[in-house]
Design a protein around this motif. Sequence first.
Motif, PDB file in Angstrom:
ATOM      1  N   PRO A   1       8.078 -36.300 -17.539  1.00 33.41           N
ATOM      2  CA  PRO A   1       7.505 -36.284 -18.884  1.00 33.41           C
ATOM      3  C   PRO A   1       6.760 -37.577 -19.174  1.00 33.41           C
ATOM      4  N   GLN A   2       5.706 -37.468 -19.967  1.00 31.90           N
ATOM      5  CA  GLN A   2       4.932 -38.643 -20.347  1.00 31.90           C
ATOM      6  C   GLN A   2       5.685 -39.415 -21.426  1.00 31.90           C
ATOM      7  N   GLY A   3       5.763 -40.729 -21.270  1.00 28.36           N
ATOM      8  CA  GLY A   3       6.447 -41.555 -22.267  1.00 28.36           C
ATOM      9  C   GLY A   3       7.957 -41.478 -22.114  1.00 28.36           C
ATOM     10  N   GLY A   4       8.647 -42.383 -22.761  1.00 35.18           N
ATOM     11  CA  GLY A   4      10.101 -42.373 -22.759  1.00 35.18           C
ATOM     12  C   GLY A   4      10.703 -42.822 -21.439  1.00 35.18           C
ATOM     13  N   ILE A   5      12.022 -42.641 -21.333  1.00 32.77           N
ATOM     14  CA  ILE A   5      12.737 -43.052 -20.129  1.00 32.77           C
ATOM     15  C   ILE A   5      13.246 -41.828 -19.391  1.00 32.77           C
ATOM     16  N   THR A   6      12.932 -41.743 -18.131  1.00 37.42           N
ATOM     17  CA  THR A   6      13.490 -40.704 -17.278  1.00 37.42           C
ATOM     18  C   THR A   6      14.398 -41.368 -16.256  1.00 37.42           C
ATOM     19  N   SER A   7      15.621 -40.872 -16.145  1.00 41.90           N
ATOM     20  CA  SER A   7      16.541 -41.453 -15.167  1.00 41.90           C
ATOM     21  C   SER A   7      16.806 -40.467 -14.035  1.00 41.90           C
ATOM     22  N   ILE A   8      16.769 -40.979 -12.814  1.00 41.32           N
ATOM     23  CA  ILE A   8      17.130 -40.158 -11.663  1.00 41.32           C
ATOM     24  C   ILE A   8      18.562 -40.519 -11.286  1.00 41.32           C
ATOM     25  N   ILE A   9      19.425 -39.521 -11.244  1.00 41.60           N
ATOM     26  CA  ILE A   9      20.815 -39.764 -10.882  1.00 41.60           C
ATOM     27  C   ILE A   9      21.172 -38.951  -9.645  1.00 41.60           C
ATOM     28  N   GLY A  10      22.323 -39.258  -9.094  1.00 39.08           N
ATOM     29  CA  GLY A  10      22.777 -38.504  -7.928  1.00 39.08           C
ATOM     30  C   GLY A  10      23.641 -39.377  -7.047  1.00 39.08           C
ATOM     31  N   PRO A  11      24.387 -38.750  -6.141  1.00 38.69           N
ATOM     32  CA  PRO A  11      25.286 -39.524  -5.274  1.00 38.69           C
ATOM     33  C   PRO A  11      24.505 -40.382  -4.275  1.00 38.69           C
TER      34      PRO A  11
END
Lengths: 319, 252
Positions: B25-35
Amino acid sequence: MIRLLPALLAVLALAATSLFIGVSDISLSTLLAQDGGSAAQVMLVSRVPRTLALILAGMAMAVAGTIMQMLTQNRFVEPSTAGTVESASLGLLAVALVAPGMPLIGKMTVAALFALAGTALFLRILRLVPLRSALMVPLVGLILGGIIEAATNFLAYRFDLLQSLNAWTTGDFSGVLRGRYELLWLGFALTVLAYLAADRLTLAGMGRDFTTNLGLRYRSVMTLGLVIVSMVTAVIVVTVGMLPFLGLIVPNVVSLMMGDNMRRSLPWIALFGAGLVLICDIIGRIVYHPFEIPIGAVMGIVGSGLFLALLLRRRERLA
Amino acid sequence: MIEVSNASKSYGDTMVVRDVSLRFPQGGITSIIGPNGAGKSTLLSMISRLLPMSAGTVTADGLDVTRTPSDVLAKRLSILRQENRIPARLTVRDLVEFGRYPYSKGRLTPEDRKQATAAIGYLMLEELADRFIDELSGGQRQRAYVAMVLCQDTDYVLFDEPLNNLDMKHAVGMMKLLRRAADDLGKTVVLVLHDLNFASCYSDYMVAMRDGAVIHHGPPDAIMTTQVIRDVYDMDVEIQEIQGRKISIYYT
């Protein structure tokens, strides 16, 4: 920049001293006395070229050492611990065997190409071998240099060229005369080039990821650095012979003093390099007067002393 | 917008990222998570052209990251990787000013210096500005790197584990700062985060990876469920709502 002035004056004073030391007694009064101009002759043919050669070689070698340390991200690497010098000597030997009549600039070019290939090989090995310690890097370089040197020695022995080989690998300014040192101005041009590219080379010292992130092509910066180092080494080896330690000590001392931003540190490194070479050559000329000790030997002693002091001081800082 | 299409990375027979397609998505915070080993860092490195892809494409604002000249991209997108070890002795100010390199090419304008000073202030590094980075603690150094990347002033800012080496206070400070960078400066921030709860509290969007593939993505409310977390981590975790935030209780 103002702070560079005292350093610049010190180098000039050393250069002046160098002009007036030697077998034939030259002073300002003999220079000015019109005694057929023999003093002026010695000055122009021998002393001035020698002093210029010392300054140019010292600057170029110290800067080349700095670049090597940036490219390998290792404090202990310089052209004589990375196979560069040995490769350049092998190149010169190849010329002596195949095309002995080649003009100096041609010899230098071949030596530079060999140096480039040898150093590139060194960097390639570094990429392939997992390095667990920073000290592994110069060790790998020394081993590589040793192998190349062994091959060079063998060839030189077989073809009776050991004496020439010795001249390339031991720095000595006693043979510098007008007409035999001018190639060193090329070394100076390369020093200036390094200064122009100082930001890029500093960035390369931050590693591939940072360099790429800031929009530079890491490979081209590495290539630029390698070409400068190889050509400087070749020029030095061809004209005055190898100056050990210089490219190791000077960058390390300057780095401790003022860090590694080359835009700021490079003028200091160049001046310090010139000064150290002048001092070592002057010592070599006066301790055993009227004979000379080759600068390579003096540099080895002064250099290892300085280097030890540096290492001990660093430990103190860490403690 | 960053768009990933069919991106894969393999080393020999091992695929570490498999066929990922995703629009960030444009703008904001995107977090990638995972083991561990899910391919998060690899994906981030491919998006930022630090690592070549085995297959697929990544575009940022329509620019193919592998084909766009690196110096053009450096004004749009910046990345800070997880392990950063710069052996060169640079001062904090030197380092941060290098963040202006895409614009200045080494000749700093007064504007560049102003930006650097602002970035140093943003990370509260004023007192350390003239110290060498090898004389700083791990956390201070991490903040200096972040200042450098912010000084680069790109629309897209990618961080791999920005909370590395930071204590509680500085970790929260860092997340608040990234939140401000997104809200006030309009940047698109993409993070790889290990701490699920930080991701939940500060992200607008979450991407969950496992075995090299993206298996879930959506707003935190959709990701922070017992079921999704079990899919991702193979762990049964209780999710509680505390002060309006979804918090996973995974410590015991």
